[in-house]
Motif scaffolding. Structure first.
Motif, PDB file in Angstrom:
ATOM      1  N   VAL A 170       0.655  -1.372  -0.082  1.00 31.16           N
ATOM      2  CA  VAL A 170       0.116   0.035   0.006  1.00 31.16           C
ATOM      3  C   VAL A 170       0.904   1.400   0.059  1.00 31.16           C
ATOM      4  O   VAL A 170       0.410   2.160  -0.759  1.00 31.16           O
ATOM      5  N   ASN A 171       1.950   1.129   0.819  1.00 33.58           N
ATOM      6  CA  ASN A 171       2.792   2.312   0.858  1.00 33.58           C
ATOM      7  C   ASN A 171       3.503   2.552  -0.386  1.00 33.58           C
ATOM      8  O   ASN A 171       4.107   1.754  -1.118  1.00 33.58           O
ATOM      9  N   SER A 172       3.446   4.035  -0.840  1.00 36.22           N
ATOM     10  CA  SER A 172       4.178   4.114  -2.228  1.00 36.22           C
ATOM     11  C   SER A 172       5.639   3.986  -2.103  1.00 36.22           C
ATOM     12  O   SER A 172       6.075   3.475  -3.331  1.00 36.22           O
ATOM     13  N   SER A 173       6.248   4.147  -1.116  1.00 36.71           N
ATOM     14  CA  SER A 173       7.711   4.024  -0.950  1.00 36.71           C
ATOM     15  C   SER A 173       8.264   2.582  -1.043  1.00 36.71           C
ATOM     16  O   SER A 173       9.027   2.300  -1.775  1.00 36.71           O
ATOM     17  N   THR A 174       7.229   1.647  -0.556  1.00 37.63           N
ATOM     18  CA  THR A 174       7.509   0.362  -0.571  1.00 37.63           C
ATOM     19  C   THR A 174       7.337  -0.058  -1.876  1.00 37.63           C
ATOM     20  O   THR A 174       8.043  -0.971  -2.251  1.00 37.63           O
ATOM     21  N   VAL A 175       6.340   0.356  -2.559  1.00 36.99           N
ATOM     22  CA  VAL A 175       6.082  -0.062  -3.961  1.00 36.99           C
ATOM     23  C   VAL A 175       7.188   0.227  -4.809  1.00 36.99           C
ATOM     24  O   VAL A 175       7.777  -0.588  -5.582  1.00 36.99           O
ATOM     25  N   ASP A 176       7.810   1.375  -4.707  1.00 38.01           N
ATOM     26  CA  ASP A 176       8.969   2.021  -5.286  1.00 38.01           C
ATOM     27  C   ASP A 176      10.218   1.103  -5.334  1.00 38.01           C
ATOM     28  O   ASP A 176      11.001   0.715  -6.065  1.00 38.01           O
ATOM     29  N   MET A 177      10.370   0.784  -3.532  1.00 37.59           N
ATOM     30  CA  MET A 177      11.434  -0.249  -3.471  1.00 37.59           C
ATOM     31  C   MET A 177      11.555  -1.471  -3.989  1.00 37.59           C
ATOM     32  O   MET A 177      12.732  -1.891  -4.574  1.00 37.59           O
ATOM     33  N   ALA A 178      10.206  -2.178  -4.033  1.00 30.23           N
ATOM     34  CA  ALA A 178      10.189  -3.542  -4.597  1.00 30.23           C
ATOM     35  C   ALA A 178      10.372  -3.577  -6.068  1.00 30.23           C
ATOM     36  O   ALA A 178      10.652  -4.324  -6.815  1.00 30.23           O
ATOM     37  N   TYR A 179       9.721  -2.322  -6.678  1.00 32.93           N
ATOM     38  CA  TYR A 179       9.811  -2.059  -8.146  1.00 32.93           C
ATOM     39  C   TYR A 179      11.298  -2.067  -8.745  1.00 32.93           C
ATOM     40  O   TYR A 179      11.865  -2.797  -9.586  1.00 32.93           O
ATOM     41  N   HIS A 180      12.186  -1.183  -7.993  1.00 32.32           N
ATOM     42  CA  HIS A 180      13.334  -0.854  -8.357  1.00 32.32           C
ATOM     43  C   HIS A 180      14.325  -1.991  -8.126  1.00 32.32           C
ATOM     44  O   HIS A 180      15.151  -2.462  -8.949  1.00 32.32           O
ATOM     45  N   SER A 181      13.994  -2.882  -7.015  1.00 31.83           N
ATOM     46  CA  SER A 181      14.864  -4.005  -6.821  1.00 31.83           C
ATOM     47  C   SER A 181      14.348  -5.127  -7.863  1.00 31.83           C
ATOM     48  O   SER A 181      15.492  -5.808  -8.187  1.00 31.83           O
ATOM     49  N   LEU A 182      13.313  -5.407  -8.148  1.00 32.96           N
ATOM     50  CA  LEU A 182      13.198  -6.327  -9.178  1.00 32.96           C
ATOM     51  C   LEU A 182      13.755  -5.944 -10.662  1.00 32.96           C
ATOM     52  O   LEU A 182      14.173  -6.815 -11.186  1.00 32.96           O
ATOM     53  N   ILE A 183      13.725  -4.896 -10.863  1.00 30.70           N
ATOM     54  CA  ILE A 183      14.511  -4.144 -12.040  1.00 30.70           C
ATOM     55  C   ILE A 183      16.070  -4.589 -11.874  1.00 30.70           C
ATOM     56  O   ILE A 183      16.615  -5.150 -12.897  1.00 30.70           O
ATOM     57  N   ILE A 184      16.574  -4.308 -10.781  1.00 32.92           N
ATOM     58  CA  ILE A 184      18.033  -4.912 -10.544  1.00 32.92           C
ATOM     59  C   ILE A 184      18.183  -6.515 -10.846  1.00 32.92           C
ATOM     60  O   ILE A 184      19.191  -6.733 -11.316  1.00 32.92           O
ATOM     61  N   ILE A 185      17.237  -7.195 -10.313  1.00 35.50           N
ATOM     62  CA  ILE A 185      17.083  -8.624 -10.323  1.00 35.50           C
ATOM     63  C   ILE A 185      16.895  -9.022 -11.848  1.00 35.50           C
ATOM     64  O   ILE A 185      17.865  -9.751 -12.506  1.00 35.50           O
ATOM     65  N   GLU A 186      16.007  -8.335 -12.474  1.00 36.48           N
ATOM     66  CA  GLU A 186      15.902  -8.702 -14.090  1.00 36.48           C
ATOM     67  C   GLU A 186      17.313  -8.540 -14.816  1.00 36.48           C
ATOM     68  O   GLU A 186      17.496  -9.193 -15.658  1.00 36.48           O
ATOM     69  N   GLU A 187      17.687  -7.250 -14.439  1.00 36.33           N
ATOM     70  CA  GLU A 187      19.115  -6.834 -15.394  1.00 36.33           C
ATOM     71  C   GLU A 187      19.958  -7.869 -14.889  1.00 36.33           C
ATOM     72  O   GLU A 187      21.159  -8.261 -15.445  1.00 36.33           O
ATOM     73  N   SER A 188      20.233  -8.398 -13.486  1.00 41.70           N
ATOM     74  CA  SER A 188      21.170  -9.212 -13.397  1.00 41.70           C
ATOM     75  C   SER A 188      21.038 -10.768 -14.038  1.00 41.70           C
ATOM     76  O   SER A 188      21.953 -11.405 -14.403  1.00 41.70           O
ATOM     77  N   CYS A 189      19.639 -10.834 -14.238  1.00 42.33           N
ATOM     78  CA  CYS A 189      19.452 -12.290 -14.903  1.00 42.33           C
ATOM     79  C   CYS A 189      20.028 -12.012 -16.174  1.00 42.33           C
ATOM     80  O   CYS A 189      20.666 -13.082 -16.830  1.00 42.33           O
ATOM     81  N   LYS A 190      20.049 -10.807 -16.995  1.00 44.61           N
ATOM     82  CA  LYS A 190      20.205 -10.747 -18.320  1.00 44.61           C
ATOM     83  C   LYS A 190      22.032 -10.870 -18.337  1.00 44.61           C
ATOM     84  O   LYS A 190      22.321 -11.475 -19.084  1.00 44.61           O
ATOM     85  N   ILE A 191      22.650 -10.480 -17.197  1.00 46.83           N
ATOM     86  CA  ILE A 191      23.989 -10.461 -17.169  1.00 46.83           C
ATOM     87  C   ILE A 191      24.604 -11.908 -16.839  1.00 46.83           C
ATOM     88  O   ILE A 191      25.421 -12.512 -17.547  1.00 46.83           O
ATOM     89  N   PHE A 192      23.933 -12.433 -15.980  1.00 50.96           N
ATOM     90  CA  PHE A 192      24.178 -13.906 -15.852  1.00 50.96           C
ATOM     91  C   PHE A 192      23.963 -14.948 -17.110  1.00 50.96           C
ATOM     92  O   PHE A 192      24.699 -15.615 -17.581  1.00 50.96           O
ATOM     93  N   ALA A 193      22.855 -14.493 -17.788  1.00 54.83           N
ATOM     94  CA  ALA A 193      22.489 -15.231 -19.010  1.00 54.83           C
ATOM     95  C   ALA A 193      23.517 -15.053 -20.012  1.00 54.83           C
ATOM     96  O   ALA A 193      24.058 -15.880 -20.763  1.00 54.83           O
ATOM     97  N   GLY A 194      24.012 -13.738 -20.415  1.00 54.66           N
ATOM     98  CA  GLY A 194      25.073 -13.496 -21.135  1.00 54.66           C
ATOM     99  C   GLY A 194      26.306 -14.305 -20.873  1.00 54.66           C
ATOM    100  O   GLY A 194      27.011 -14.591 -21.701  1.00 54.66           O
ATOM    101  N   GLY A 195      26.656 -14.354 -19.524  1.00 55.66           N
ATOM    102  CA  GLY A 195      27.911 -15.266 -19.217  1.00 55.66           C
ATOM    103  C   GLY A 195      27.595 -16.794 -19.623  1.00 55.66           C
ATOM    104  O   GLY A 195      28.775 -17.306 -20.114  1.00 55.66           O
TER     105      GLY A 195
END
Length: 215
Positions: A170-195
């Motif tokens: 519900v809290n917008s700051s928590t939403v933003d934190m979860a959103y940005h965290s998953l983006i980092i995980i997404e990009e990390s998956c891309k880097i590991f897939a590249g490797g």
């Protein structure tokens, strides 16, 4: 190496008190590393093509060894897409051409395009299964790489808007934190897939050299 890339991006963000997404967003530091990985894969695939072609008695456009040339060109296209954001641009064009109102649902068209890329790649591999039988020992590496790619696509689909996160927070700051965290995980998956793709294609190149010597 992949851990070093991700860790250095996170550490730099922490030291400079910046949002880590600065380094994981499109055109960021991590995107350029991914671009370099893609170029390496394209190069390895082309070298495998040259190695496999050298064992052929004549040129044949339908020969299974052409798989490696097709994959090389495909990865070069993905490299251009990574830097110039081609699938994002196509997303905007689709909205414009078909007069589609932009919503949190239609914002996911670009993720659907990336999924089509991945499925097209799988289709090409299936088409050349007779060639791939010679490279069975690389299947595990390819499987892990594609697994990471499909995870990346799933996370990309979820992070195209914040609506998914509002279902749980519900809290917008928590939403933003979860959103940005998953983006980092997404990009990390891309880097590991590249490797993993680099490892898989390097292994295939070594196999092709061994096959060449055995003739």
């Amino acid at each position: 190496m992949e851990i070093l890339v991700i860790g250095s991006a996170l550490l730099r963000a922490m030291l400079l008190n910046l949002n880590p997404r600065r380094y994981f967003a499109e055109q960021g530091y991590v995107s350029w590393v991914s671009f370099l990985q893609i170029l390496i894969v394209a190069y390895l695939s082309w070298k495998t093509f040259e190695s496999r072609k050298s064992t052929a008695t004549s040129m044949n456009l339908k020969a299974s060894y052409n798989l490696w040339a097709i994959l090389s060109l495909g990865f070069l296209f993905l490299g251009l897409d990574e830097i110039f954001e081609l699938h994002e641009s196509l997303d905007y064009l689709i909205h414009d051409w078909f007069q589609i109102q932009q919503t949190e649902i239609t914002d996911r068209i670009d993720s659907l395009i990336v999924l089509i890329y991945a499925l097209f790649g799988v289709g090409i591999l299936y088409w050349a299964k007779s060639e791939l039988k010679k490279f069975k020992s690389a299947f595990t590496l390819f499987g892990i790489a594609f697994g990471l790619i499909f995870m990346m696509i799933l996370f990309d689909f979820l992070t195209d808007s914040r609506d998914f996160f509002r279902l749980f927070f519900v809290n917008s700051s928590t939403v933003d934190m979860a959103y940005h965290s998953l983006i980092i995980i997404e990009e990390s998956c891309k880097i590991f897939a590249g490797g993993m793709f680099i490892a898989a294609f390097h292994h295939c190149l070594q196999i092709s050299k061994t096959l060449k010597k055995s003739l």
